[in-house]
Design an enzyme around this catalytic site. Sequence first.
Site, PDB file in Angstrom:
ATOM      1  NE  ARG A 168       0.524   6.313  -4.713  1.00 47.29           N
ATOM      2  CZ  ARG A 168       1.005   6.689  -3.338  1.00 47.29           C
ATOM      3  NH1 ARG A 168       0.196   7.199  -2.739  1.00 47.29           N
ATOM      4  NH2 ARG A 168       1.965   6.256  -3.106  1.00 47.29           N
ATOM      5  CB  CYS A 189      -4.966   4.612   1.005  1.00 49.27           C
ATOM      6  SG  CYS A 189      -4.499   6.203   0.138  1.00 49.27           S
ATOM      7  CD  GLU A 209      -1.089  12.128  -1.419  1.00 51.63           C
ATOM      8  OE1 GLU A 209      -0.581  11.467  -0.613  1.00 51.63           O
ATOM      9  OE2 GLU A 209      -0.639  12.012  -2.552  1.00 51.63           O
ATOM     10  CG  ASN A 225       0.357   8.117   5.722  1.00 55.49           C
ATOM     11  OD1 ASN A 225      -0.181   8.070   6.559  1.00 55.49           O
ATOM     12  ND2 ASN A 225       0.722   7.068   4.815  1.00 55.49           N
ATOM     13  CG  ASP A 226       2.207  12.896   1.645  1.00 59.59           C
ATOM     14  OD1 ASP A 226       3.354  13.214   1.963  1.00 59.59           O
ATOM     15  OD2 ASP A 226       2.315  11.890   0.764  1.00 59.59           O
ATOM     16  NE  ARG A 260       5.256  10.621   4.514  1.00 65.02           N
ATOM     17  CZ  ARG A 260       4.389   9.821   3.565  1.00 65.02           C
ATOM     18  NH1 ARG A 260       3.581  10.403   2.694  1.00 65.02           N
ATOM     19  NH2 ARG A 260       4.283   8.457   3.719  1.00 65.02           N
ATOM     20  NE  ARG A 292       2.321   3.898  -0.147  1.00 66.06           N
ATOM     21  CZ  ARG A 292       1.885   3.675   1.254  1.00 66.06           C
ATOM     22  NH1 ARG A 292       1.663   2.285   1.465  1.00 66.06           N
ATOM     23  NH2 ARG A 292       1.242   4.517   2.101  1.00 66.06           N
ATOM     24  CG  HIS A 348      10.100 -17.122  -2.364  1.00 68.25           C
ATOM     25  ND1 HIS A 348      10.655 -17.637  -3.625  1.00 68.25           N
ATOM     26  CD2 HIS A 348       8.858 -16.586  -2.756  1.00 68.25           C
ATOM     27  CE1 HIS A 348       9.729 -17.151  -4.627  1.00 68.25           C
ATOM     28  NE2 HIS A 348       8.790 -16.627  -4.090  1.00 68.25           N
TER      29      HIS A 348
END
Length: 572
Positions: free
Chosen positions: A334, A504, A433, A456-457, A467, A298, A191
Amino acid sequence: MKKSSKHLGIAVSNGYGLGNAYIVNEPDLFFEEKRTTSKDAEISRFSNALNDFKKQIHDDLNEAENLPLGDEIKILEGQSAIADDPSVYEDTLGLISKGLTAEAAIGTICDKYISLFSQMEDKIFSQRAFDVKDFKTRILHILLSITEPDISALNEKSVLITKELTPSLAGKLSNKNIAGVITQAGGKNGHAAIILRSLEIPAVFGVDDIINKIAENDYVILDGGTGDVFIMPDALTINEYNEKKYLYLQEKEEYKKFAGKETKTSDNVSLKIYCNMESEVDVPAFIQSSAEGVGLFRTEFLYLNSSSPLSEDHQFEIYKRILLAAKDKEVIIRTADLGADKSLDTALTKKENNPFMGQRGIRYSLNHKEMFKAQLKALLRAGIYGNLKIMLPLICTYDEVFETKALILECKNTLSSQNIPYKEDLSVGIMVETAAASVISDILSGISDFFSIGSNDLAGYIMSADRTNPYVSDLCSVYEPAVLRSIKNIIINAKNADIPVGMCGEAAGDPLLTPLLIAYGLEEFSVSPTKVLSLRAAISKWSVNEAKEVEKMVSKLNTRDEVEKYLKSVKR
Ligand code: PEP
Ligand code: MG
């Protein structure tokens, strides 16, 4: 003079802090365990302290209402709820009547709740442990008549150094009276960290043994974007970071113009910027970012952060809360992308030689059907509460999508037979991807409601480069012509099939790539909440025709270095 030194911590809140160390040491909250006064005297000490606490919280809440502090208000309200909880009161009196002092009694009760909340799998609940910890500290201060740390002497050139920042102390700070915060403990999603981000105070947490390395008034620099901390830096470093800070603040001012605005190119073509999220903790940042939706939630982190298997009901509640918070904005959730570097460390997961080529994403889910069905049912049920789309990770074949859709149908039948309400017509799209998905994106467009490019992938799988492997990380680049062609091909195939297409992966927020992605026809860019405004600014600087000129030039280049150099030369 003291030697300069450099340290690394967790980058918690963006920005640069330069100034003199202001060390706040937690006071010693020592107390007697056993009562020496009468039971009644001890009970009235406790009741008075509780009333004082409630008065303080009431004043804090009044003050916070005039500030843009949604999170702090929630935390204060959380503390107020603990103080008002009849079982906390009764249990404390019970322990006092057994001979404990007021401090020991309330301390024991708080510790019980702290341990209970910390073990909870839901992050929101585990964060409640911090609220109780904070409540405990405050009430002990009152009982022991110890004043809370004095921060009145802080000024805009002070960098606050403390072992662990409590949310209540964080809430008392302002970016007008402090240059930054460095702590020895604490995490990115606690927090206190959330509050510092919402107050836009640069911060680095978790710097090893910082309390012993730094002295009051030492000159320090912190970089909240990288986690770098410099103690007594040389003049060159000070100049460098003063310059960085100046540019950062100038850019931030510039980007503010874009808050709450529509995302448009300079020739008025509307595009969408969405947010990537990894947990419910990211919801306030998404709301504040003025993004047009959530492009990637995710969910694997829900599993990875949980100590026990995630139930359908538990997931349903989380998805429902996110959808309600997003109101009518689109939210793409996802399904779990488990496996490879996000592996569940359980007996279910077998060791694999090449985990990135192994049981990952949709493959893992289809091989663990009960777990997958629980997630699909939770999503179908939550779909009623907002604008939800389901996205499948690591798709390589038509059959994987087909099989998942059959499973969704089975889940709907189960829910119907149990009279549990669910959303009938949820869109089901895929992450594109993998090399396979990119090559057959025309085929996959026939069975998918939308595409989202996982750059990314995609870079890793197109370039055959892991990666996470530093030896081949330079190959894993979106600037590689092979990756760029692949992205263009995916977008063309989505457009031919008339389905929406977004991205994304990190490339969506790279301003060097903005003109290329506009030229390819990308419609939705999903980035971390902190990048929304800068991307909206970058998009506003290009017209579609200008972007197409850039694409024409890039299509003639042979290497990633040439691409990068050219894109840098035209960056706006
Ligand atoms: C991607 O691969 O680009 C992506 C967004 O997914 P993740 O980074 O979660 O694998
Ligand atoms: Mg991916």
